[in-house]
Design a protein around this motif. Sequence first.
Motif, PDB file in Angstrom:
ATOM      1  N   LEU A 151      20.637  14.296  13.495  1.00  0.00           N
ATOM      2  CA  LEU A 151      21.372  15.319  12.752  1.00  0.00           C
ATOM      3  C   LEU A 151      21.854  16.448  13.656  1.00  0.00           C
ATOM      4  O   LEU A 151      22.820  17.144  13.332  1.00  0.00           O
ATOM      5  N   ASP A 152      21.198  16.624  14.800  1.00  0.00           N
ATOM      6  CA  ASP A 152      21.636  17.647  15.765  1.00  0.00           C
ATOM      7  C   ASP A 152      22.943  17.261  16.448  1.00  0.00           C
ATOM      8  O   ASP A 152      23.622  18.116  17.023  1.00  0.00           O
ATOM      9  N   TYR A 153      23.278  15.976  16.390  1.00  0.00           N
ATOM     10  CA  TYR A 153      24.461  15.484  17.105  1.00  0.00           C
ATOM     11  C   TYR A 153      25.576  15.042  16.170  1.00  0.00           C
ATOM     12  O   TYR A 153      26.567  14.456  16.622  1.00  0.00           O
ATOM     13  N   VAL A 154      25.436  15.336  14.890  1.00  0.00           N
ATOM     14  CA  VAL A 154      26.415  14.869  13.916  1.00  0.00           C
ATOM     15  C   VAL A 154      27.805  15.414  14.209  1.00  0.00           C
ATOM     16  O   VAL A 154      28.804  14.673  14.181  1.00  0.00           O
ATOM     17  N   ARG A 190      28.517  14.643   2.205  1.00  0.00           N
ATOM     18  CA  ARG A 190      29.593  15.087   1.311  1.00  0.00           C
ATOM     19  C   ARG A 190      30.478  16.127   1.988  1.00  0.00           C
ATOM     20  O   ARG A 190      31.695  16.133   1.797  1.00  0.00           O
ATOM     21  N   TYR A 191      29.871  16.989   2.794  1.00  0.00           N
ATOM     22  CA  TYR A 191      30.631  18.021   3.506  1.00  0.00           C
ATOM     23  C   TYR A 191      31.652  17.399   4.454  1.00  0.00           C
ATOM     24  O   TYR A 191      32.833  17.773   4.460  1.00  0.00           O
ATOM     25  N   TYR A 192      31.205  16.421   5.257  1.00  0.00           N
ATOM     26  CA  TYR A 192      32.120  15.782   6.204  1.00  0.00           C
ATOM     27  C   TYR A 192      33.145  14.911   5.483  1.00  0.00           C
ATOM     28  O   TYR A 192      34.289  14.787   5.942  1.00  0.00           O
ATOM     29  N   LEU A 193      32.749  14.337   4.368  1.00  0.00           N
ATOM     30  CA  LEU A 193      33.697  13.552   3.587  1.00  0.00           C
ATOM     31  C   LEU A 193      34.816  14.435   3.049  1.00  0.00           C
ATOM     32  O   LEU A 193      35.995  14.068   3.102  1.00  0.00           O
ATOM     33  N   ARG A 194      34.475  15.602   2.533  1.00  0.00           N
ATOM     34  CA  ARG A 194      35.500  16.509   1.995  1.00  0.00           C
ATOM     35  C   ARG A 194      36.492  16.926   3.077  1.00  0.00           C
ATOM     36  O   ARG A 194      37.681  17.099   2.813  1.00  0.00           O
ATOM     37  N   ARG A 195      36.005  17.080   4.308  1.00  0.00           N
ATOM     38  CA  ARG A 195      36.876  17.522   5.405  1.00  0.00           C
ATOM     39  C   ARG A 195      37.869  16.434   5.819  1.00  0.00           C
ATOM     40  O   ARG A 195      38.962  16.745   6.290  1.00  0.00           O
ATOM     41  N   ARG A 196      37.468  15.163   5.680  1.00  0.00           N
ATOM     42  CA  ARG A 196      38.317  14.065   6.161  1.00  0.00           C
ATOM     43  C   ARG A 196      38.451  12.986   5.083  1.00  0.00           C
ATOM     44  O   ARG A 196      38.373  11.799   5.344  1.00  0.00           O
ATOM     45  N   ARG A 197      38.677  13.418   3.869  1.00  0.00           N
ATOM     46  CA  ARG A 197      38.713  12.504   2.731  1.00  0.00           C
ATOM     47  C   ARG A 197      39.752  11.397   2.916  1.00  0.00           C
ATOM     48  O   ARG A 197      39.538  10.244   2.545  1.00  0.00           O
TER      49      ARG A 197
END
Length: 230
Positions: A151-154, A190-197
């Motif tokens: 998770l530190d490298y996501v 969900r956060y990363y999905l919203r950014r690059r939906r």
Amino acid sequence: MKYDIVTKRLLEQNMRAFFKRVLQIEIREGELLEQIPQEQIFLRRTDFPVKVTDKDGNEKIYIIELQTQWNEEKLKNLIIYKYLFELRYKCDCEVVIILFLPHKNARNHFRDNSVLFQFHLVKLYEMDAAIILQDEETDLLPLVPLMKNGLDYVEKAESMILKLPESPKKVDIFSEFIILLGLKDKALSRYYLRRRRELMFASPIYQQILQEGREEGIKEGIKEGIKEGI
């Protein structure tokens, strides 16, 4: 279901890299084997029989079982898998379990009153995520969130994915990344999905998951309808 689809795609995308980094096994080439009807009785969607050729030209079959959670009941079936494939292909066969999430009972053997069966257990969560990033194994970037300190490298992993040349493969890698991230942190996924939906929705993997989900929903609906009729 969605994790089954994603992990199979990961294995198919770059089998040599998967074996080298995840299993620490060097291979020259590998192929997923078709399941014969007798084997289909036992094999699940998370079981992948792979025939590989090592750098010395030797052939071997690996039955790769991908588990999001430790499944104690599955161990007996693994014994059956091994000998079915050895009889079918006249080739040495090794069973490998790749475990995504920690479990206190995880172990590399099964024992009862008459059998001691050992297999290769890979605890993905104990493998250092930095190795994938340092070696720039882009096909394996979706595994980073599940690895040690992953998770530190996501953010870095996402950045590396987005820098890949535009292609269907890039879209699939991003989708795999988002889905497997959800195993560790659903809110972050969900956060990363919203950014690059738009990337996610363009992915064939995502569309396959939606389609199979709809089909499964239809099947469940039929079952419920039958129960209601009874």
